[in-house]
Enzyme design. Structure first.
Site, short mmCIF file in Angstrom:
data_model
loop_
_atom_site.label_atom_id
_atom_site.label_comp_id
_atom_site.label_asym_id
_atom_site.label_seq_id
_atom_site.Cartn_x
_atom_site.Cartn_y
_atom_site.Cartn_z
N CYS A 23 0.95 -1.17 0.14
CA CYS A 23 0.03 0.03 0.22
C CYS A 23 1.06 1.14 -0.04
O CYS A 23 1.65 1.32 0.95
CB CYS A 23 -1.01 -0.09 1.11
SG CYS A 23 -1.88 1.51 1.27
N GLN A 65 -4.55 13.05 13.97
CA GLN A 65 -4.70 13.54 12.50
C GLN A 65 -3.66 12.32 11.70
O GLN A 65 -2.56 12.06 12.45
CB GLN A 65 -4.45 14.72 11.82
CG GLN A 65 -5.40 15.84 12.43
CD GLN A 65 -6.49 15.81 11.55
OE1 GLN A 65 -6.81 15.05 10.66
NE2 GLN A 65 -7.59 16.66 12.12
N GLU A 102 -14.18 16.72 25.29
CA GLU A 102 -13.97 15.45 24.31
C GLU A 102 -14.79 14.40 25.06
O GLU A 102 -14.76 14.13 26.08
CB GLU A 102 -12.55 15.22 24.21
CG GLU A 102 -12.23 13.73 23.74
CD GLU A 102 -12.93 13.78 22.15
OE1 GLU A 102 -13.46 12.87 21.93
OE2 GLU A 102 -12.68 14.77 21.42
N ASP A 133 -13.39 21.44 15.97
CA ASP A 133 -12.80 20.02 15.12
C ASP A 133 -13.93 18.89 15.38
O ASP A 133 -13.34 18.11 15.91
CB ASP A 133 -11.27 19.90 15.79
CG ASP A 133 -10.56 19.04 14.64
OD1 ASP A 133 -11.12 18.65 13.58
OD2 ASP A 133 -9.37 18.59 15.10
N CYS A 191 -13.59 18.03 8.43
CA CYS A 191 -13.17 16.98 7.50
C CYS A 191 -14.45 16.59 6.49
O CYS A 191 -14.13 15.43 5.67
CB CYS A 191 -12.66 15.77 8.33
SG CYS A 191 -14.16 14.94 9.25
#
Length: 445
Positions: free
Chosen positions: A166, A280, A330, A375, A402
């Site tokens: 990959c 990330q 979070e 985020d 995203c």
């Protein structure tokens, strides 16, 4: 006419389609004689080809590319031998510079069409790309089929596609995959039997090349001691593999062998990574992404900052170096524990972390924010969070997204509540895929 290496049922009628654009999933888009939108993976704008319709809906359809009448100059030969069947990439057939232009266009289109945002006075910058857009991923999750193949899922299916190498992951990580996939011949039968029962395996790697391997549904209580000994012998043969974890049937990680954390350096800070912590996936582009966030906050020593969906505290702690106080929220309890450890590790005392859903915990913060960093996951920001932000009226919101669609939806809501989009920076965190990360500066009018 160039033939595409795809099998198809010759009894089905094929049609000629001209591709006009690329859709958000990376497929080419054209229209049949009835004006129905047709999505064809592998086609590029300006190309005409013969396609076979494989899925029909009332207003759109999917098709398989059979052959091309012409090729555009932007087309390139995909270097991956399983590109046409693997679900890992969607754009290896398109010149890299053109993928960056397409991602900027996708972000622009979403903001205008979904968010109803007039971009005439908005600075939308070109997508920040990579000089070498290969072997960038620090994490990959692979799936094992019932017959033993280990690889990615095929596009829009649960069929597993094995790969020889990959090109999105490092050579070391490829070697770890081969060690588990092909090492069955050199491994004890009890260990082979144990590994064959595992359907998902996650590989993580830090910038130093240290690795962590995580097996789903593998618990200390399920594994006899002799199998653990065999597992350690196999994994410790590669000094780069620092730890092996199992996720038990309750979803709780258990250290099977090795070190408890991987460490990573981001913007001069050190972070401990536990097996379930989010980070990330592209270290080089993460530096660009977070540097943009910090530059756009216009933060001062008196700033009160909220970092919502804060993960392991990467942005939170970078902000805390410049602000008076930063609060991170979070939902993932493992990430919050990591964040607190990381604050201590970096000797930062002006950052506090709350665990829970952002929409439930937000108003527990005693101070109103001057600056908010968002985020969120792909689904975007919860409506209750947006309503709370509109009530507390921060001067500046930095939105890291995203998904251009949910970004545009949320930015449109904030615009109607008295905010405006000032700057937009797409970042190519995921070269050769349909995905794009975007930083948006939103200010109060």
């Amino acid at each position: 006419m160039k033939e595409i290496n795809n099998s198809y049922n010759k009894k089905n009628e094929s049609i000629i389609i001209e591709c006009l654009r690329i859709s958000s999933d990376g497929s080419g888009v054209g229209y049949d004689q009835e004006g129905k939108a047709t999505f064809i993976p592998g086609m590029l704008p300006g190309e005409k080809g013969q396609v076979l319709v494989t899925e029909r809906k009332k207003s759109w359809q999917r098709a398989q590319l059979l052959s091309l009448e012409n090729e555009v100059k932007e087309r390139m030969n995909p270097p991956c031998p399983v590109f046409e069947v693997c679900g890992g990439c969607q754009l290896q057939h398109l010149d890299y510079a053109e993928t960056l232009k397409w991602k900027e266009s996708w972000v622009r289109d979403a903001l205008e069409r979904i968010g109803k945002i007039n971009l005439e006075h908005v600075n939308v910058y070109p997508t920040l790309g990579m000089e070498e857009p290969w072997r960038y991923r620090n994490k990959v999750r692979l799936h094992r089929s019932a017959s033993g193949e280990l690889g990615y899922y095929q596009e829009k299916s649960r069929e597993t596609v094995e790969f020889p190498d990959c090109l999105l992951i490092s050579e070391s990580m490829n070697e770890w995959v081969r060690k588990i996939r092909d090492g069955r011949k050199e491994t004890s039968r009890p260990l082979v039997n144990a590994l064959d029962k595992i359907r998902n395996i996650t590989f993580r790697e830090n910038s130093k090349g240290d690795g962590m391997i995580i097996f789903d549904s593998m618990s200390m209580t399920d594994i006899p001691p002799e199998i653990l000994v065999s597992l350690k012998e196999v994994m410790s043969a590669d000094p780069k593999i620092q730890s092996v974890w199992g996720i038990n049937h309750q979803g709780v990680p258990e250290l099977l062998w090795g070190q408890e954390f991987l460490t990573e350096e981001i913007l001069g800070l050190t972070f401990n990574l536990s097996p379930l912590a989010f980070l990330q996936v592209n270290p080089l582009q993460t530096q660009k992404l977070y540097s943009t966030v910090l530059d756009w906050t216009n933060i001062t020593e008196e700033s009160q900052v909220w970092d919502l969906y804060s993960g392991i505290g990467t942005i939170t702690l970078a902000l805390a170096q410049r602000a008076r106080k930063v609060w991170g929220i979070e939902e993932n309890p493992y990430a919050v524990e990591d964040a607190k450890i990381n604050a201590d590790l970096n000797h930062i005392s002006n950052a506090e972390f709350l665990q829970g859903k952002v929409e439930d915990v937000l108003l527990q913060i005693p101070q109103s924010p001057d600056i908010v960093v968002l985020d969120p996951p792909r689904a975007g920001v919860h409506s209750r969070v947006l309503n709370s932000l509109i009530e507390v009226k921060p001067e500046r919101i930095i939105y890291v997204s995203c998904d251009p669609g949910t970004l545009a939806r949320d930015a449109g809501i904030l615009q109607r509540a008295g905010y405006f989009v000032k700057k937009v920076q797409p970042v190519d965190m995921f070269p050769w895929t349909q995905h794009v990360e975007t930083v948006v500066l939103i200010e109060r009018k």
